[in-house]
Scaffold this motif. Structure first.
Motif, PDB file in Angstrom:
ATOM      1  N   GLY A   1     156.880 -74.370 -62.741  1.00 51.16           N
ATOM      2  CA  GLY A   1     156.009 -73.667 -61.822  1.00 51.16           C
ATOM      3  C   GLY A   1     155.295 -74.554 -60.835  1.00 51.16           C
ATOM      4  O   GLY A   1     155.737 -75.651 -60.504  1.00 51.16           O
ATOM      5  N   LEU A   2     154.167 -74.069 -60.364  1.00 49.90           N
ATOM      6  CA  LEU A   2     153.387 -74.735 -59.341  1.00 49.90           C
ATOM      7  C   LEU A   2     152.915 -76.107 -59.811  1.00 49.90           C
ATOM      8  O   LEU A   2     152.379 -76.250 -60.908  1.00 49.90           O
ATOM      9  CB  LEU A   2     152.177 -73.865 -59.001  1.00 49.90           C
ATOM     10  N   LYS A   3     153.115 -77.119 -58.991  1.00 55.61           N
ATOM     11  CA  LYS A   3     152.607 -78.457 -59.253  1.00 55.61           C
ATOM     12  C   LYS A   3     151.885 -78.945 -57.999  1.00 55.61           C
ATOM     13  O   LYS A   3     152.418 -78.847 -56.892  1.00 55.61           O
ATOM     14  CB  LYS A   3     153.745 -79.423 -59.589  1.00 55.61           C
ATOM     15  N   ILE A   4     150.680 -79.455 -58.177  1.00 50.25           N
ATOM     16  CA  ILE A   4     149.929 -80.008 -57.057  1.00 50.25           C
ATOM     17  C   ILE A   4     150.221 -81.505 -57.012  1.00 50.25           C
ATOM     18  O   ILE A   4     149.930 -82.227 -57.970  1.00 50.25           O
ATOM     19  CB  ILE A   4     148.415 -79.761 -57.218  1.00 50.25           C
TER      20      ILE A   4
ATOM     21  N   ASN B   1     159.934 -66.908 -70.065  1.00 54.76           N
ATOM     22  CA  ASN B   1     159.032 -67.997 -70.417  1.00 54.76           C
ATOM     23  C   ASN B   1     157.826 -68.011 -69.489  1.00 54.76           C
ATOM     24  O   ASN B   1     157.927 -67.640 -68.312  1.00 54.76           O
ATOM     25  CB  ASN B   1     159.750 -69.346 -70.308  1.00 54.76           C
ATOM     26  N   GLN B   2     156.679 -68.469 -70.014  1.00 52.77           N
ATOM     27  CA  GLN B   2     155.492 -68.558 -69.182  1.00 52.77           C
ATOM     28  C   GLN B   2     155.658 -69.708 -68.196  1.00 52.77           C
ATOM     29  O   GLN B   2     155.892 -70.841 -68.573  1.00 52.77           O
ATOM     30  CB  GLN B   2     154.246 -68.790 -70.027  1.00 52.77           C
ATOM     31  N   SER B   3     155.549 -69.393 -66.924  1.00 51.82           N
ATOM     32  CA  SER B   3     155.722 -70.410 -65.886  1.00 51.82           C
ATOM     33  C   SER B   3     155.240 -69.821 -64.574  1.00 51.82           C
ATOM     34  O   SER B   3     155.792 -68.840 -64.095  1.00 51.82           O
ATOM     35  CB  SER B   3     157.193 -70.811 -65.763  1.00 51.82           C
ATOM     36  N   THR B   4     154.213 -70.391 -64.008  1.00 55.36           N
ATOM     37  CA  THR B   4     153.625 -69.838 -62.790  1.00 55.36           C
ATOM     38  C   THR B   4     154.620 -69.857 -61.635  1.00 55.36           C
ATOM     39  O   THR B   4     155.255 -70.866 -61.372  1.00 55.36           O
ATOM     40  CB  THR B   4     152.381 -70.647 -62.388  1.00 55.36           C
TER      41      THR B   4
ATOM     42  N   HIS C   1     155.224 -69.964 -52.218  1.00 49.96           N
ATOM     43  CA  HIS C   1     156.240 -70.050 -51.170  1.00 49.96           C
ATOM     44  C   HIS C   1     157.587 -70.387 -51.800  1.00 49.96           C
ATOM     45  O   HIS C   1     157.794 -71.501 -52.277  1.00 49.96           O
ATOM     46  CB  HIS C   1     155.886 -71.152 -50.167  1.00 49.96           C
ATOM     47  N   GLY C   2     158.516 -69.460 -51.794  1.00 49.66           N
ATOM     48  CA  GLY C   2     159.867 -69.760 -52.243  1.00 49.66           C
ATOM     49  C   GLY C   2     160.018 -69.793 -53.741  1.00 49.66           C
ATOM     50  O   GLY C   2     159.056 -69.666 -54.501  1.00 49.66           O
ATOM     51  N   ASN C   3     161.279 -69.958 -54.170  1.00 44.52           N
ATOM     52  CA  ASN C   3     161.636 -69.964 -55.587  1.00 44.52           C
ATOM     53  C   ASN C   3     161.095 -68.715 -56.278  1.00 44.52           C
ATOM     54  O   ASN C   3     160.561 -68.759 -57.384  1.00 44.52           O
ATOM     55  CB  ASN C   3     161.088 -71.216 -56.286  1.00 44.52           C
ATOM     56  N   PHE C   4     161.228 -67.576 -55.582  1.00 46.20           N
ATOM     57  CA  PHE C   4     160.645 -66.339 -56.087  1.00 46.20           C
ATOM     58  C   PHE C   4     161.404 -65.818 -57.305  1.00 46.20           C
ATOM     59  O   PHE C   4     162.632 -65.873 -57.367  1.00 46.20           O
ATOM     60  CB  PHE C   4     160.634 -65.262 -54.994  1.00 46.20           C
ATOM     61  N   GLN C   5     160.663 -65.292 -58.267  1.00 44.70           N
ATOM     62  CA  GLN C   5     161.255 -64.678 -59.443  1.00 44.70           C
ATOM     63  C   GLN C   5     161.545 -63.197 -59.164  1.00 44.70           C
ATOM     64  O   GLN C   5     161.050 -62.614 -58.191  1.00 44.70           O
ATOM     65  CB  GLN C   5     160.285 -64.804 -60.627  1.00 44.70           C
TER      66      GLN C   5
ATOM     67  N   SER D   1     146.990 -69.288 -65.232  1.00 43.10           N
ATOM     68  CA  SER D   1     148.408 -69.290 -64.883  1.00 43.10           C
ATOM     69  C   SER D   1     148.763 -68.199 -63.879  1.00 43.10           C
ATOM     70  O   SER D   1     149.745 -68.318 -63.138  1.00 43.10           O
ATOM     71  CB  SER D   1     149.259 -69.130 -66.145  1.00 43.10           C
ATOM     72  N   THR D   2     147.987 -67.112 -63.827  1.00 41.10           N
ATOM     73  CA  THR D   2     148.274 -66.045 -62.871  1.00 41.10           C
ATOM     74  C   THR D   2     147.358 -66.073 -61.647  1.00 41.10           C
ATOM     75  O   THR D   2     147.598 -65.356 -60.689  1.00 41.10           O
ATOM     76  CB  THR D   2     148.136 -64.661 -63.541  1.00 41.10           C
TER      77      THR D   2
END
Length: 387
Positions: A213-216, A50-53, A57-61, A33-34
């Motif tokens: 988070g990230l989705k391919i 919450n755990q979420s990668t 690019h963008g949608n920065f936490q 996840s990291t």
């Protein structure tokens, strides 16, 4: 002296081992996840705990680590503190396959930047080309270079695939004529929503990241549903392309007595108004099947290995064994068949030569088509590939 030689030899062997280890890590990397891919390090906990990668690019936490994937605070190689000497070099440091996914040198919904095969053509983002030299650039006079960021915003966008809201060239003219209607070029609007589906090849990464988070994903092109105030994603896609290739997007109006075709050089010879005429084109100002730029062209580029013929077959289809539904051709024979011999080159086309024309119009101009090439609708099978 022998001890020194031994020390140097040992050091050399250690360096080689570290190189091979790095290569092995890149090839056999287990996503977490990291650390979803080699060299990509992102946060593990979002703003809600919450755990979420995080996305690179963008949608920065608020606790992001994504900046460090591209920028070096103290040792940047250019004025933007990029970790590479130029934009192309930076983007390709991940998207040449090193990252493991979104490899732009391989075939995808956007085509390919691989120029190692026959009939290669592409948006060459490493060539110092000016945007205003784009084919069909009429009103566009931008002096900007064609780069990855000409179309994509590396810091995020409301559009899918990080496509920019303000396209290079779109600020050079406020509107264009489409079917007789003045149509604003989309600036600051949500331009394109794509039909994205989770890529099954990267289920392991997608399973790690939950919903935020990230989705391919794989893209099937612009969505077909009517959205955004009655407009359509396919229309917005064409407007996106038309920001640079504006003459291909605009309606052809009647010419003058010395310039019968607007946007083209004057004939220098006066003609009577009776001979003034319009020119015609396949409109892209429509949500109908085959009426967007993406229906016939790839955004990144093409070559013989990914182009199709009028029945939708590729080189890979023809090199399959007969038992597997192919023809058992050699790679060389299949590529020679798929080679584009058009005078102006392959022009980022999805179909070789003018096979796209035959895919749509074949049954209306030919009565001798082998039934095996027809689909359930009685049209050539390749037509179903024209979205």
């Amino acid at each position: 002296m022998s001890k020194i030689r031994l020390g140097v030899s040992t050091l050399f062997m250690l360096i080689l081992l570290s190189i091979f280890s790095a290569v092995a890590f890149a090839e056999d990397h287990v996503p977490t996840s990291t650390n979803p891919a080699p060299g990509i390090n992102v946060g593990d906990v979002d703003n809600f705990g919450n755990q979420s990668t995080h996305r690179t690019h963008g949608n920065f936490q608020n606790n992001t680590n994504s900046c460090a994937n591209c920028h070096s605070t103290h040792n940047g190689e250019n004025e933007m503190l990029l970790m590479k000497s130029g934009e192309y070099e930076l983007c390709m440091s991940c998207h040449d396959g090193t990252m493991g996914f979104y490899d732009v040198t391989k075939s995808s919904g956007a085509g390919t930047f691989d120029d190692s095969h026959l009939s290669s053509s592409m948006h060459n983002v490493d060539s110092d080309l000016l945007v205003k030299t784009a084919p069909g650039a009429f009103k566009n006079t931008s002096t900007a270079l064609l780069e990855c960021s000409s179309c994509h915003n590396p810091h995020g966008s409301p559009n899918d695939r990080l496509l920019k809201e303000v396209v290079v060239g779109s600020t050079n003219f406020a509107s264009t004529l489409v079917n007789g209607v003045t149509t604003p070029v989309p600036v600051g609007n949500k331009t394109i929503s794509l039909d994205l589906q989770d890529d099954p090849a990267y289920a392991a990464i997608n399973a790690l990241t939950g919903t935020g988070g990230l989705k391919i994903t794989k893209s099937n092109g612009p969505k077909g549903s009517t959205t955004y105030g009655g407009q359509n994603d396919k229309i917005y896609y064409s407007q996106f392309c038309g920001a640079c290739h504006d003459d291909y997007f605009a309606k052809r109006n009647a010419g003058t007595t010395t310039n019968p075709v607007p946007g083209k050089p004057s004939t220098g010879t006066a003609i009577t108004p009776a001979h003034t005429h319009d020119t015609y084109t396949h409109t892209t100002n429509s949500s109908s099947q085959g009426r967007s730029c993406a229906a016939c062209h790839y955004a990144h580029g093409t070559d013989a290995t990914i182009m199709m013929d009028a029945v939708g077959n590729t080189v890979a289809d023809y090199t399959k064994s007969v038992a597997d539904g192919g023809k058992g051709w050699t790679q060389e024979k299949a590529e020679a068949y798929m080679k584009d011999v058009s005078a102006r080159g392959s022009s980022l086309k999805k179909f070789t030569n003018t096979a796209v024309c035959f895919a749509c119009h074949g049954t209306s101009i030919s009565t001798t088509i082998d039934p095996q090439y027809l689909g359930a609708d009685g049209r050539l099978k390749g037509r179903s590939k024209i979205k």
